[in-house]
Design a protein around this motif. Structure first.
Motif, PDB file in Angstrom:
ATOM      1  N   ASN A   1       0.800  -1.231   0.000  1.00 56.36           N
ATOM      2  CA  ASN A   1       0.000   0.000   0.000  1.00 56.36           C
ATOM      3  C   ASN A   1       0.826   1.272   0.000  1.00 56.36           C
ATOM      4  O   ASN A   1       0.374   2.321   0.430  1.00 56.36           O
ATOM      5  CB  ASN A   1      -0.951  -0.003   1.205  1.00 56.36           C
ATOM      6  N   GLY A   2       2.066   1.182  -0.482  1.00 58.31           N
ATOM      7  CA  GLY A   2       2.867   2.394  -0.568  1.00 58.31           C
ATOM      8  C   GLY A   2       4.334   2.129  -0.335  1.00 58.31           C
ATOM      9  O   GLY A   2       4.892   1.134  -0.793  1.00 58.31           O
ATOM     10  N   LEU A   3       4.982   3.036   0.368  1.00 56.46           N
ATOM     11  CA  LEU A   3       6.399   2.917   0.715  1.00 56.46           C
ATOM     12  C   LEU A   3       6.524   2.946   2.232  1.00 56.46           C
ATOM     13  O   LEU A   3       5.823   3.692   2.914  1.00 56.46           O
ATOM     14  CB  LEU A   3       7.210   4.073   0.119  1.00 56.46           C
ATOM     15  N   SER A   4       7.428   2.138   2.764  1.00 58.04           N
ATOM     16  CA  SER A   4       7.673   2.147   4.205  1.00 58.04           C
ATOM     17  C   SER A   4       8.973   2.884   4.494  1.00 58.04           C
ATOM     18  O   SER A   4       9.924   2.835   3.705  1.00 58.04           O
ATOM     19  CB  SER A   4       7.767   0.716   4.748  1.00 58.04           C
ATOM     20  N   ARG A   5       9.032   3.581   5.609  1.00 55.48           N
ATOM     21  CA  ARG A   5      10.274   4.220   6.039  1.00 55.48           C
ATOM     22  C   ARG A   5      11.205   3.153   6.604  1.00 55.48           C
ATOM     23  O   ARG A   5      10.785   2.314   7.407  1.00 55.48           O
ATOM     24  CB  ARG A   5      10.001   5.272   7.104  1.00 55.48           C
ATOM     25  N   GLU A   6      12.458   3.195   6.213  1.00 54.24           N
ATOM     26  CA  GLU A   6      13.427   2.177   6.601  1.00 54.24           C
ATOM     27  C   GLU A   6      14.580   2.794   7.402  1.00 54.24           C
ATOM     28  O   GLU A   6      14.673   4.021   7.509  1.00 54.24           O
ATOM     29  CB  GLU A   6      13.934   1.456   5.348  1.00 54.24           C
ATOM     30  N   PRO A   7      15.473   1.966   7.967  1.00 60.37           N
ATOM     31  CA  PRO A   7      16.514   2.491   8.865  1.00 60.37           C
ATOM     32  C   PRO A   7      17.375   3.599   8.280  1.00 60.37           C
ATOM     33  O   PRO A   7      17.793   4.507   9.011  1.00 60.37           O
ATOM     34  CB  PRO A   7      17.347   1.244   9.182  1.00 60.37           C
ATOM     35  N   GLY A   8      17.670   3.546   6.974  1.00 58.66           N
ATOM     36  CA  GLY A   8      18.489   4.590   6.382  1.00 58.66           C
ATOM     37  C   GLY A   8      17.884   5.970   6.553  1.00 58.66           C
ATOM     38  O   GLY A   8      18.610   6.959   6.756  1.00 58.66           O
ATOM     39  N   HIS A   9      16.579   6.057   6.475  1.00 59.99           N
ATOM     40  CA  HIS A   9      15.893   7.339   6.673  1.00 59.99           C
ATOM     41  C   HIS A   9      16.240   7.918   8.039  1.00 59.99           C
ATOM     42  O   HIS A   9      16.607   9.099   8.164  1.00 59.99           O
ATOM     43  CB  HIS A   9      14.381   7.134   6.544  1.00 59.99           C
ATOM     44  N   TYR A  10      16.131   7.075   9.050  1.00 54.89           N
ATOM     45  CA  TYR A  10      16.387   7.549  10.413  1.00 54.89           C
ATOM     46  C   TYR A  10      17.871   7.803  10.648  1.00 54.89           C
ATOM     47  O   TYR A  10      18.241   8.744  11.364  1.00 54.89           O
ATOM     48  CB  TYR A  10      15.843   6.523  11.415  1.00 54.89           C
ATOM     49  N   ALA A  11      18.734   6.990  10.044  1.00 55.31           N
ATOM     50  CA  ALA A  11      20.183   7.148  10.229  1.00 55.31           C
ATOM     51  C   ALA A  11      20.675   8.469   9.634  1.00 55.31           C
ATOM     52  O   ALA A  11      21.490   9.173  10.247  1.00 55.31           O
ATOM     53  CB  ALA A  11      20.921   5.973   9.603  1.00 55.31           C
ATOM     54  N   HIS A  12      20.198   8.815   8.459  1.00 56.40           N
ATOM     55  CA  HIS A  12      20.617  10.078   7.846  1.00 56.40           C
ATOM     56  C   HIS A  12      20.084  11.267   8.641  1.00 56.40           C
ATOM     57  O   HIS A  12      20.767  12.299   8.767  1.00 56.40           O
ATOM     58  CB  HIS A  12      20.158  10.143   6.399  1.00 56.40           C
ATOM     59  N   ARG A  13      18.885  11.147   9.184  1.00 56.91           N
ATOM     60  CA  ARG A  13      18.364  12.216  10.035  1.00 56.91           C
ATOM     61  C   ARG A  13      19.241  12.399  11.267  1.00 56.91           C
ATOM     62  O   ARG A  13      19.517  13.526  11.697  1.00 56.91           O
ATOM     63  CB  ARG A  13      16.923  11.914  10.444  1.00 56.91           C
ATOM     64  N   LEU A  14      19.682  11.286  11.860  1.00 56.50           N
ATOM     65  CA  LEU A  14      20.580  11.373  13.010  1.00 56.50           C
ATOM     66  C   LEU A  14      21.873  12.085  12.634  1.00 56.50           C
ATOM     67  O   LEU A  14      22.375  12.928  13.388  1.00 56.50           O
ATOM     68  CB  LEU A  14      20.897   9.976  13.536  1.00 56.50           C
TER      69      LEU A  14
END
Length: 307
Positions: A206-219
């Motif tokens: 049903n779409g795209l899921s947020r994955e660890p890379g998203h959170y790692a780059h934000r950190l």
């Protein structure tokens, strides 16, 4: 089995492409320039290659559904004497869970046929000092393959403060409050962040899921601490795959097949392999990727309508 991660149902490939381009400075450099050729399926180009490295999400399956015809395609490649392996960024899942999923979907991959970014991260830990790690991981899968003494990061700030380093395996149990706890802990006391899955997003039903890379780059943006990545497009996972490739096969006879320019195609190119982008499923989901290829300069050797 769903990723369980936050689903962004109102965002598509154009939005995700911009997200990947915004972190391009942390990704590997291209090794060579290519010009793409369009073809229907892997069968059309199979004679050019001896080894096929297949991404999972967007190539073998979308969420819990096998992509039509791919089970037969994989079996047909093997019947022609080709070596077929899975190279996946599914760091959140133990190997036993991955193999059970592939079997449930109709695939028959032996243990040595699957290389995951979880495996690459665990190998990477062998060269790191023994630390008290805090982990972004899903407790429901238990402690299979996970480091002894590592703690699951949940909602207790003391666990973040007490960890000597952080491991990001999966995002299925992650949340914005936990992200805030980790960000604050790193600001209070800088520590290493090792990331198994560099994906920003993954295709689900049903779409795209947020994955660890998203959170790692934000950190990294918030704290200045640069994560160490172990999955595609980074070298560690490709180094593991290379060890399992049949002896004597030259790089130009190895094809990395995936649905994402910034992970599968960039990573395969940086590793020295040839690459094929799946346009009909996964990241682009039937959209023409030509504009994204031109803008990014990440050019696959082939664009396939389907695997």
């Amino acid at each position: 089995m769903s990723t369980g991660s936050e689903v962004i149902s109102d965002q598509g490939a154009a939005w995700a492409f911009r997200e990947y381009e915004s972190v391009r400075h942390r990704l590997p450099a291209l090794r060579r320039q290519a010009e793409f050729v369009r073809a229907d399926t892997l069968d059309a180009i199979a004679d050019r290659f001896d080894v096929f490295l297949l991404d999972a999400f967007g190539v073998l399956n979308i969420g819990e559904t096998a992509i039509p015809g791919v089970v037969d395609r994989v079996n047909g490649l093997r019947a022609r004497g080709k070596q077929v392996m899975v190279v996946t960024n599914a760091a959140g899942y133990p190997s036993s869970v991955l193999h059970a999923r592939y079997e449930r979907l109709g695939y028959s991959f032996a243990t040595e046929d699957v290389v995951s970014s979880r495996m690459a991260l665990l190998r990477g830990l062998e060269t790191h000092p023994e630390l008290k790690w805090g982990m972004a991981a899903q407790p429901k899968f238990g402690r299979e393959e996970l480091p002894d003494g590592a703690d699951f990061l949940e909602d207790d700030a003391a666990a973040y403060a007490g960890a000597e380093g952080f491991l990001m395996f999966g995002a299925s149990a992650w949340s914005e409050p936990r992200q805030a706890l980790l960000e604050q802990a790193l600001k209070d006391s800088p520590r290493q962040v090792l990331v198994g899955n560099p994906d920003l997003v993954a295709p689900v039903e049903n779409g795209l899921s947020r994955e660890p890379g998203h959170y790692a780059h934000r950190l990294a943006n918030a704290t200045g601490i640069e994560p160490v990545f172990f999955g595609k497009p980074f070298p560690a996972i490709f180094d593991m795959a290379r060890e399992r490739i049949r002896p004597g096969v030259p790089d130009e006879r190895v094809l990395m097949v995936g649905d994402t320019l910034h992970t599968d195609i960039l990573g395969g190119n940086a590793a020295g392999f040839r690459t094929a982008l799946i346009a009909g499923y996964g990241f682009f989901d039937g959209e023409d990727p030509a504009a994204a290829i031109a803008e990014s300069g990440i050019i696959p050797d082939f664009i396939l309508d389907r695997p």
